[in-house]
Motif scaffolding. Structure first.
Motif, PDB file in Angstrom:
ATOM      1  N   UNK A   1       0.330  -2.308 -14.213  1.00  0.00           N
ATOM      2  CA  UNK A   1      -0.465  -1.172 -13.762  1.00  0.00           C
ATOM      3  C   UNK A   1       0.262   0.148 -13.958  1.00  0.00           C
ATOM      4  N   UNK A   2      -0.532   1.207 -13.892  1.00  0.00           N
ATOM      5  CA  UNK A   2      -0.058   2.587 -13.947  1.00  0.00           C
ATOM      6  C   UNK A   2      -0.542   3.294 -12.692  1.00  0.00           C
ATOM      7  N   UNK A   3       0.311   4.102 -12.102  1.00  0.00           N
ATOM      8  CA  UNK A   3      -0.092   4.983 -11.010  1.00  0.00           C
ATOM      9  C   UNK A   3       0.047   6.416 -11.519  1.00  0.00           C
ATOM     10  N   UNK A   4      -0.983   7.214 -11.307  1.00  0.00           N
ATOM     11  CA  UNK A   4      -0.947   8.618 -11.691  1.00  0.00           C
ATOM     12  C   UNK A   4      -0.986   9.461 -10.427  1.00  0.00           C
TER      13      UNK A   4
ATOM     14  N   UNK B   1      -1.042  11.441  -2.905  1.00  0.00           N
ATOM     15  CA  UNK B   1      -2.125  10.588  -3.419  1.00  0.00           C
ATOM     16  C   UNK B   1      -1.911  10.253  -4.891  1.00  0.00           C
ATOM     17  N   UNK B   2      -2.247   9.005  -5.244  1.00  0.00           N
ATOM     18  CA  UNK B   2      -2.175   8.585  -6.635  1.00  0.00           C
ATOM     19  C   UNK B   2      -3.355   7.692  -6.997  1.00  0.00           C
ATOM     20  N   UNK B   3      -3.765   7.769  -8.247  1.00  0.00           N
ATOM     21  CA  UNK B   3      -4.783   6.883  -8.791  1.00  0.00           C
ATOM     22  C   UNK B   3      -4.074   5.680  -9.402  1.00  0.00           C
ATOM     23  N   UNK B   4      -4.724   4.513  -9.351  1.00  0.00           N
ATOM     24  CA  UNK B   4      -4.127   3.276  -9.834  1.00  0.00           C
ATOM     25  C   UNK B   4      -5.078   2.645 -10.847  1.00  0.00           C
TER      26      UNK B   4
ATOM     27  N   UNK C   1      -6.977   3.610  -5.566  1.00  0.00           N
ATOM     28  CA  UNK C   1      -6.344   4.814  -5.051  1.00  0.00           C
ATOM     29  C   UNK C   1      -5.302   4.394  -4.027  1.00  0.00           C
ATOM     30  N   UNK C   2      -4.231   5.164  -3.937  1.00  0.00           N
ATOM     31  CA  UNK C   2      -3.173   4.868  -2.968  1.00  0.00           C
ATOM     32  C   UNK C   2      -2.584   6.153  -2.419  1.00  0.00           C
ATOM     33  N   UNK C   3      -1.940   6.026  -1.283  1.00  0.00           N
ATOM     34  CA  UNK C   3      -1.293   7.189  -0.670  1.00  0.00           C
ATOM     35  C   UNK C   3      -0.093   6.740   0.136  1.00  0.00           C
ATOM     36  N   UNK C   4       0.875   7.611   0.212  1.00  0.00           N
ATOM     37  CA  UNK C   4       2.002   7.413   1.130  1.00  0.00           C
ATOM     38  C   UNK C   4       2.256   8.734   1.848  1.00  0.00           C
ATOM     39  N   UNK C   5       2.597   8.612   3.134  1.00  0.00           N
ATOM     40  CA  UNK C   5       2.779   9.785   3.983  1.00  0.00           C
ATOM     41  C   UNK C   5       4.065   9.616   4.772  1.00  0.00           C
ATOM     42  N   UNK C   6       4.884  10.651   4.804  1.00  0.00           N
ATOM     43  CA  UNK C   6       6.098  10.660   5.615  1.00  0.00           C
ATOM     44  C   UNK C   6       5.683  10.800   7.074  1.00  0.00           C
TER      45      UNK C   6
ATOM     46  N   UNK D   1      -3.603   1.627   0.412  1.00  0.00           N
ATOM     47  CA  UNK D   1      -4.093   1.535  -0.960  1.00  0.00           C
ATOM     48  C   UNK D   1      -5.320   0.652  -1.009  1.00  0.00           C
ATOM     49  N   UNK D   2      -6.122   0.855  -2.035  1.00  0.00           N
ATOM     50  CA  UNK D   2      -7.327   0.068  -2.271  1.00  0.00           C
ATOM     51  C   UNK D   2      -7.534  -0.073  -3.762  1.00  0.00           C
ATOM     52  N   UNK D   3      -7.858  -1.301  -4.204  1.00  0.00           N
ATOM     53  CA  UNK D   3      -8.177  -1.526  -5.610  1.00  0.00           C
ATOM     54  C   UNK D   3      -9.466  -2.314  -5.709  1.00  0.00           C
TER      55      UNK D   3
END
Length: 180
Positions: free
Chosen positions: A86-89, A95-98, A115-120, A130-132
């Motif tokens: 996979x690629x994450x953009x 936020x990133x697209x997968x 789509x995925x996200x990470x938060x401090x 994340x969700x695919x």
């Protein structure tokens, strides 16, 4: 701003009904991460399933991450083990697209997107969602990652994988990762 991002991700997860197996990790340009996950899934209650996965990701550019993951599922899983490429953009820092391809050892290849996200959350704690989705399955995951130091992290999360012809595989998991 963070509340809007979390709301967007949650809405996406509810409509797509799915997530991604490797935690969403913040990588700098040229940095890599290797990790292991162990999930205890309740697919065939009371005969719970164990999912072991290994992953490797590398930040090719400040916005693009290339990843590979192997999910080793029990023999009772009809499509066998899964291999993801996979690629994450990164749309922004959070936020990133997968997009990728999942190869089922006993089935066919399937393209997926998400789509995925990470938060401090604190200095040492990150949250991820994340969700695919593919034409065959939906997956979602949420969790927290505790950073032991700049390179090594422990995480705990919940994931759900729903394939069209099966009951959902869902459960709690733990894992670790190391950046280099």
């Amino acid at each position: 701003m963070n509340k809007k991002i979390v709301t967007l991700i949650a809405a996406t997860m509810l409509t797509a009904s799915t997530a991604f197996a490797a935690p969403i990790t913040d990588l700098q340009d040229g940095q890599s991460v290797v990790g292991y996950n162990y999930y205890y899934l309740d697919h065939l209650d009371p005969y719970s399933q164990k999912d072991h996965s290994f992953y490797l990701e590398h930040a090719l550019t400040p916005k693009v991450v290339l990843g590979f993951e192997v999910n080793m599922l029990p023999a009772s899983f009809p499509d066998g083990d899964m291999f993801d490429a996979y690629i994450q953009y990164r749309l922004d820092k959070t936020i990133r697209l997968i997009a990728g391809n999942r190869n089922y050892t006993e089935g066919t290849d399937r393209l997926f997107c998400g789509i995925g996200a990470n938060v401090k959350l604190t200095r040492k704690l990150d949250g991820y969602l994340s969700a695919t989705h593919s034409d065959y399955a939906n997956e979602w995951q949420a969790g927290v990652q505790y950073n032991l130091d700049y390179q090594t992290s422990l995480h705990v999360g919940y994931k759900s994988y729903k394939q069209d012809d099966l009951s959902a595989l869902k459960g709690v998991g733990i894992g670790f990762s190391h950046k280099f």
